[in-house]
Design a protein around this motif. Structure first.
Motif, PDB file in Angstrom:
ATOM      1  N   LEU A 204       7.520 -10.257  -3.728  1.00 29.53           N
ATOM      2  CA  LEU A 204       8.054 -10.316  -2.383  1.00 29.53           C
ATOM      3  C   LEU A 204       7.790 -11.274  -1.445  1.00 29.53           C
ATOM      4  N   ARG A 205       6.398 -11.600  -1.389  1.00 29.73           N
ATOM      5  CA  ARG A 205       5.771 -12.663  -0.600  1.00 29.73           C
ATOM      6  C   ARG A 205       6.328 -14.062  -1.050  1.00 29.73           C
ATOM      7  N   LYS A 206       6.321 -14.412  -2.259  1.00 30.40           N
ATOM      8  CA  LYS A 206       6.783 -15.464  -2.834  1.00 30.40           C
ATOM      9  C   LYS A 206       8.261 -15.627  -2.608  1.00 30.40           C
ATOM     10  N   GLU A 207       8.986 -14.633  -2.649  1.00 34.54           N
ATOM     11  CA  GLU A 207      10.576 -14.791  -2.245  1.00 34.54           C
ATOM     12  C   GLU A 207      10.535 -15.068  -0.969  1.00 34.54           C
ATOM     13  N   ALA A 208       9.887 -14.433  -0.073  1.00 37.97           N
ATOM     14  CA  ALA A 208       9.942 -14.662   1.503  1.00 37.97           C
ATOM     15  C   ALA A 208       9.533 -16.186   1.677  1.00 37.97           C
TER      16      ALA A 208
ATOM     17  N   ALA B  25       7.354 -11.564   6.735  1.00 33.71           N
ATOM     18  CA  ALA B  25       7.623 -10.115   6.834  1.00 33.71           C
ATOM     19  C   ALA B  25       6.450  -9.655   6.219  1.00 33.71           C
ATOM     20  N   LYS B  26       5.920  -8.429   7.091  1.00 33.83           N
ATOM     21  CA  LYS B  26       5.091  -7.430   6.362  1.00 33.83           C
ATOM     22  C   LYS B  26       5.623  -6.894   5.111  1.00 33.83           C
ATOM     23  N   ILE B  27       4.672  -6.363   4.466  1.00 30.84           N
ATOM     24  CA  ILE B  27       4.861  -5.593   3.081  1.00 30.84           C
ATOM     25  C   ILE B  27       4.352  -4.406   3.250  1.00 30.84           C
ATOM     26  N   VAL B  28       5.307  -3.193   3.142  1.00 29.95           N
ATOM     27  CA  VAL B  28       4.858  -1.998   3.203  1.00 29.95           C
ATOM     28  C   VAL B  28       5.201  -1.286   1.860  1.00 29.95           C
ATOM     29  N   ILE B  29       4.231  -0.445   1.540  1.00 32.19           N
ATOM     30  CA  ILE B  29       4.445   0.478   0.311  1.00 32.19           C
ATOM     31  C   ILE B  29       5.019   1.833   0.637  1.00 32.19           C
ATOM     32  N   VAL B  30       5.916   2.302   0.276  1.00 34.34           N
ATOM     33  CA  VAL B  30       6.607   3.579   0.231  1.00 34.34           C
ATOM     34  C   VAL B  30       5.587   4.490  -0.779  1.00 34.34           C
TER      35      VAL B  30
END
Length: 260
Positions: free
Chosen positions: A252-256, A8-13
């Motif tokens: 979050l990338r590691k989690e994914a 999944a892509k990671i987006v910063i709010v």
């Protein structure tokens, strides 16, 4: 580093940095450098954080986002359905703004949906635009309860209404709902996840960074589609905004990756 295709892509709010930080820096455009250098894939631009006059120059902001190699999502602090069940009359304007911004998604709260509403006009309007409308559970009794949210997506599916869900992981807590139950119930409709944890302090809930939480966010995230972009909305604070952002992007990338 961009996200591998199978993750999944990671987006910063932008709201994750706080209103005052955004204001002090001179607007959301000034955050793009930190976001790009963190290795994130995209940015969620918030309508309520525009500085004066900025909404009239969305094309320029869109170009800056592209120059930083980011994708854009757009969030409006409004509800899809107003009291009485009327579709928000400003929705067409919000969709046009999202297109000017080059946004892939337009995020909006559910609002006062009641089963049985005629969604035909909404379907016609949404299909006139190439932006995906993603309806979020918010922190209100109207737009944050599982049953009405599930009823809306059931009705939308029946009508082939092209909308999806932004699943905010922590907002359920504000309305006394079970986030994990909601994730399991609504997962098939989710195309965007707001990653957020919350903690009670002095009798009130507050959004907290993942490392400051009890870890209950992990099973909730695991119950949601692995391909849905993850939007970091919990507080990103510190002297080095790039570093703290990169830390959580990597987490979050590691989690994914471990969930594969």
């Amino acid at each position: 580093m961009q996200t591998p295709e199978n993750l999944a892509k990671i987006v910063i709010v932008t709201a994750a940095y706080g209103y005052q930080t955004v204001k002090d820096l001179g607007g959301q455009a000034e955050l793009l450098k930190h976001i790009a250098e963190s290795g994130a894939d995209g940015v969620e631009i918030r309508r309520e954080l525009f500085v004066e006059g900025e909404i009239n120059h969305l094309d320029a902001l869109a170009e800056k986002i592209r120059q930083h190699g980011l994708i854009a999502f757009y969030s409006v602090p409004e509800s899809l359905f107003l009291p009485g069940g009327e579709v928000n009359p400003s929705l067409a304007d919000f969709l046009s703004e999202a297109e000017s911004l080059g946004a892939h998604k337009l995020k909006i709260a559910l609002g006062n949906f009641k089963p049985g509403l005629d969604l035909t006009a909404l379907k016609v309007l949404v299909k006139q635009h190439r932006v995906e409308v993603v309806v979020e559970n918010d922190q209100t009794p109207d737009g944050g309860i599982l049953h009405p949210m599930n009823a809306f997506f059931f009705a939308a599916e029946s009508l082939h209404l092209p909308v999806a869900m932004t699943f905010d992981m922590a907002n359920w807590l504000w309305v006394g709902q079970d986030a994990l139950e909601a994730a399991k119930t609504l997962s098939e409709h989710v195309s965007y996840v707001h990653v957020k944890a919350a903690q009670e302090r002095n009798g009130k809930l507050h959004a907290v960074a993942l490392d400051d939480s009890d870890g209950s966010w992990k099973p909730v995230l695991a119950a949601l589609p692995r391909s849905a972009p993850r939007g970091i909305e919990f507080p990103l604070e510190g002297d080095d905004l790039t570093a703290v952002t990169r830390y959580y992007v990597d987490l979050l990338r590691k989690e994914a990756a471990e969930a594969q």
